[in-house]
Structure formats: C-alpha cells, structure tokens
Scaffold this motif. Sequence first.
Motif, short mmCIF file in Angstrom:
data_model
loop_
_atom_site.label_atom_id
_atom_site.label_comp_id
_atom_site.label_asym_id
_atom_site.label_seq_id
_atom_site.Cartn_x
_atom_site.Cartn_y
_atom_site.Cartn_z
N LEU A 126 0.81 -1.21 0.00
CA LEU A 126 0.00 0.00 0.00
C LEU A 126 0.85 1.27 0.00
N PRO A 127 1.95 1.35 0.77
CA PRO A 127 2.81 2.53 0.65
C PRO A 127 3.35 2.74 -0.77
N ALA A 128 3.76 1.66 -1.44
CA ALA A 128 4.27 1.78 -2.80
C ALA A 128 3.19 2.30 -3.74
N LEU A 129 1.98 1.83 -3.55
CA LEU A 129 0.86 2.27 -4.37
C LEU A 129 0.60 3.76 -4.17
N LEU A 130 0.63 4.21 -2.92
CA LEU A 130 0.38 5.62 -2.62
C LEU A 130 1.53 6.51 -3.10
N LYS A 131 2.74 6.01 -3.00
CA LYS A 131 3.89 6.79 -3.50
C LYS A 131 3.78 7.00 -5.00
N ALA A 132 3.23 6.03 -5.71
CA ALA A 132 3.12 6.14 -7.16
C ALA A 132 1.91 6.95 -7.60
N SER A 133 1.06 7.33 -6.64
CA SER A 133 -0.13 8.11 -6.96
C SER A 133 0.21 9.60 -7.04
N ASP A 134 -0.78 10.40 -7.35
CA ASP A 134 -0.56 11.85 -7.40
C ASP A 134 -0.97 12.54 -6.10
N LEU A 135 -1.19 11.78 -5.04
CA LEU A 135 -1.52 12.36 -3.75
C LEU A 135 -0.26 12.96 -3.12
N ALA A 136 -0.41 14.12 -2.52
CA ALA A 136 0.74 14.86 -1.99
C ALA A 136 1.11 14.36 -0.59
N LEU A 137 1.79 13.22 -0.55
CA LEU A 137 2.13 12.57 0.70
C LEU A 137 3.64 12.58 0.92
N ASP A 138 4.06 12.88 2.13
CA ASP A 138 5.48 12.91 2.49
C ASP A 138 5.82 11.64 3.26
N PHE A 139 6.38 10.66 2.56
CA PHE A 139 6.67 9.38 3.19
C PHE A 139 7.95 9.40 4.03
N ASP A 140 8.61 10.52 4.12
CA ASP A 140 9.70 10.67 5.08
C ASP A 140 9.17 11.00 6.46
N ARG A 141 7.87 11.25 6.54
CA ARG A 141 7.23 11.54 7.84
C ARG A 141 5.99 10.65 7.97
N GLN A 142 6.15 9.55 8.70
CA GLN A 142 5.06 8.59 8.89
C GLN A 142 4.94 8.22 10.36
N SER A 143 3.72 8.02 10.82
CA SER A 143 3.44 7.48 12.14
C SER A 143 2.29 6.48 12.01
N ILE A 144 2.01 5.76 13.11
CA ILE A 144 1.01 4.69 13.03
C ILE A 144 0.29 4.56 14.36
N PHE A 145 -1.03 4.29 14.28
CA PHE A 145 -1.80 3.98 15.48
C PHE A 145 -2.96 3.08 15.10
N GLY A 146 -3.68 2.57 16.10
CA GLY A 146 -4.77 1.66 15.81
C GLY A 146 -5.54 1.29 17.05
N HIS A 152 -2.67 -3.70 18.35
CA HIS A 152 -1.64 -4.76 18.29
C HIS A 152 -0.82 -4.61 17.02
N GLY A 153 -1.49 -4.43 15.88
CA GLY A 153 -0.78 -4.30 14.62
C GLY A 153 0.12 -3.09 14.57
N ALA A 154 -0.40 -1.96 15.05
CA ALA A 154 0.39 -0.72 15.02
C ALA A 154 1.65 -0.86 15.85
N ILE A 155 1.53 -1.42 17.04
CA ILE A 155 2.70 -1.53 17.93
C ILE A 155 3.72 -2.51 17.37
N THR A 156 3.25 -3.66 16.89
CA THR A 156 4.21 -4.65 16.37
C THR A 156 4.90 -4.14 15.11
N LEU A 157 4.16 -3.48 14.23
CA LEU A 157 4.78 -2.95 13.01
C LEU A 157 5.75 -1.83 13.33
N ALA A 158 5.43 -1.00 14.32
CA ALA A 158 6.35 0.07 14.71
C ALA A 158 7.62 -0.49 15.35
N LEU A 159 7.46 -1.51 16.17
CA LEU A 159 8.63 -2.13 16.81
C LEU A 159 9.57 -2.72 15.77
#
Length: 278
Positions: A126-146, A152-159
């Motif tokens: 999904l990140p690769a798909l969004l990077k290839a889109s024309d949406l103005a997203l800065d993937f050098d600045r990402q965070s996650i919650f859930g 559980h997913g957010a914490i394990t993926l962040a770790l």
Amino acid sequence: MKQISANKAFDGTQYVYSHASEACQCDMTFAIFMPPQAQTRKVPVLWYLSGLTCTHQNVMDKGEYRQIAAELGVAIVCPDTSPRGETVPDEPESWQFGKGAGFYLDATQEPFARNYNMQRYIIDELPALLKASDLALDFDRQSIFGHSMGGHGAITLALKNPERFASVSAFAPIAQPSTADWSRPALEKYLGPDQSAWRAYDATLLIEDGFKVKEMLVDQGTADSFLETGLRPQLLASACEKAGIPLTLNMRKGYDHSYFFISSFMAAHVRWHAARLG
C-alpha cells in the motif's frame, strides 16, 4: 487505484479507493483523508489500523479524525483489516478469525498463506501504491496507530520498523496476543503450532526480544469488557518498563471498547503524532 468516492470535509477531501492487491490476491479497499494543506505541499502520513470485524469504513464513519487532521495538516490512511472476496478462505461463524480478522501478520499455513498477508500489504504494497499516486504525501514523515487488533498491529509494526514510523500509539491494544483468549487460536491457524513463530506478532515478546521504539502512547477504557482477558495493558506496561521504553498509559474511567471511546480521544492521539511528525 480506482476512486470509489471523494467527499469534501473540513476543506480537505475524504477519499475511498480500491485496487488489486498482489499481497492479498484480491481486491482491497482503503480510505484516505487528505487535509487542505495537501493542495500546496506534501503532508505527513498517519496510518490507522482498525480492529476485529472492521473495514476501512468504521473509523471513517465514526472515528471523528477529519477536523483535527485538517487543522494539523496530516493525512490519515485507513486500510482494511483483512483480504476480502468469495475466493478468500474464511470461518464465517467466528468474528475472531478470517475475514475482518487479519491480525496484521503474514500467514504461513494453508489455506490462508495465499491471501492473509496484511503485514506485507501495510508495510510494502500500500505505501508503494500511494507513493506512485498523485496524492501529496510525504513518506519521510510517517506514524502509526490503531484500535484493539489494530493497536496490536500498530505496535508490532512500529517495533519492527522503528526507522519508518516517527511515533506509535494505540487505543485498547491486544498487548499479548499469543496468550489472549481471542487471538491465540488465530495465531495458531495463521502461523502453525510452533509458538516461536508467533513472537514476531506479539508486542510484549518483541520488546522482550530487544525491539524498541522511542516512546508509546496507549489509551484504555476501564469499563472495556475485554480488558482482563483479551487486552491486559499491564503486560505491555511491564514489558516497556523492563526495556526502558517510555509508555504513557491512560486508564480512562468508565469508557468501553467502542468508537464512543475512540472518538473521545482521537484528537489527542492525532495531535500527539503531529507533534512528532514535525
């Protein structure tokens, strides 16, 4: 990406897209809110992972994140919780396994390994798909919650990806899914009976194995019916204390497990992440 809908909200736009997923071998749907600041510059990305039985739509309809995201200039991405479709194996009699219950892992056991690859979907596809889109997203600045399973997913993926996510938080996360009554059976079906394979998807065990994040924010309702048997935030608190990971654990008196709880503290979480996204 096929646009399903676009609705103006708080001078930004709430989109829903679908696409063919290689990781999940089916069509997947996700929501993304683009704040008004995205009209002139790239904006940071905050991933929200939903809980058991949910799709992208639950938080989109009930999470109340758009006003604060528009104020702070943060994009919110809300993926689905599992693969979907008639060919995807499922146990429809169980709400704790199968469709709506992907647990943000990559399954290794048949017949689930072909479709249930939500970790790869969230981290790679999904990140690769969004990077290839024309949406103005800065993937050098990402965070996650859930929330719940998504917490559980957010914490394990962040770790496991501390270099990617600037911050991580959760609402009522499943702290130790390898021993919780509603998640242990799912881990065994997806990953097999060898419990050593489960450690990669258990926050407390990942921390025990040396995985770290800079800090963590967790909100938990004291009236949550799953608190004692499924969530057990004290186990996460103990693991963080032993590992030296700063954890802010807010026990919210009288709140349950629902979106009434999540929406009450959504703005605080988005604000907390925005401060760390810069």
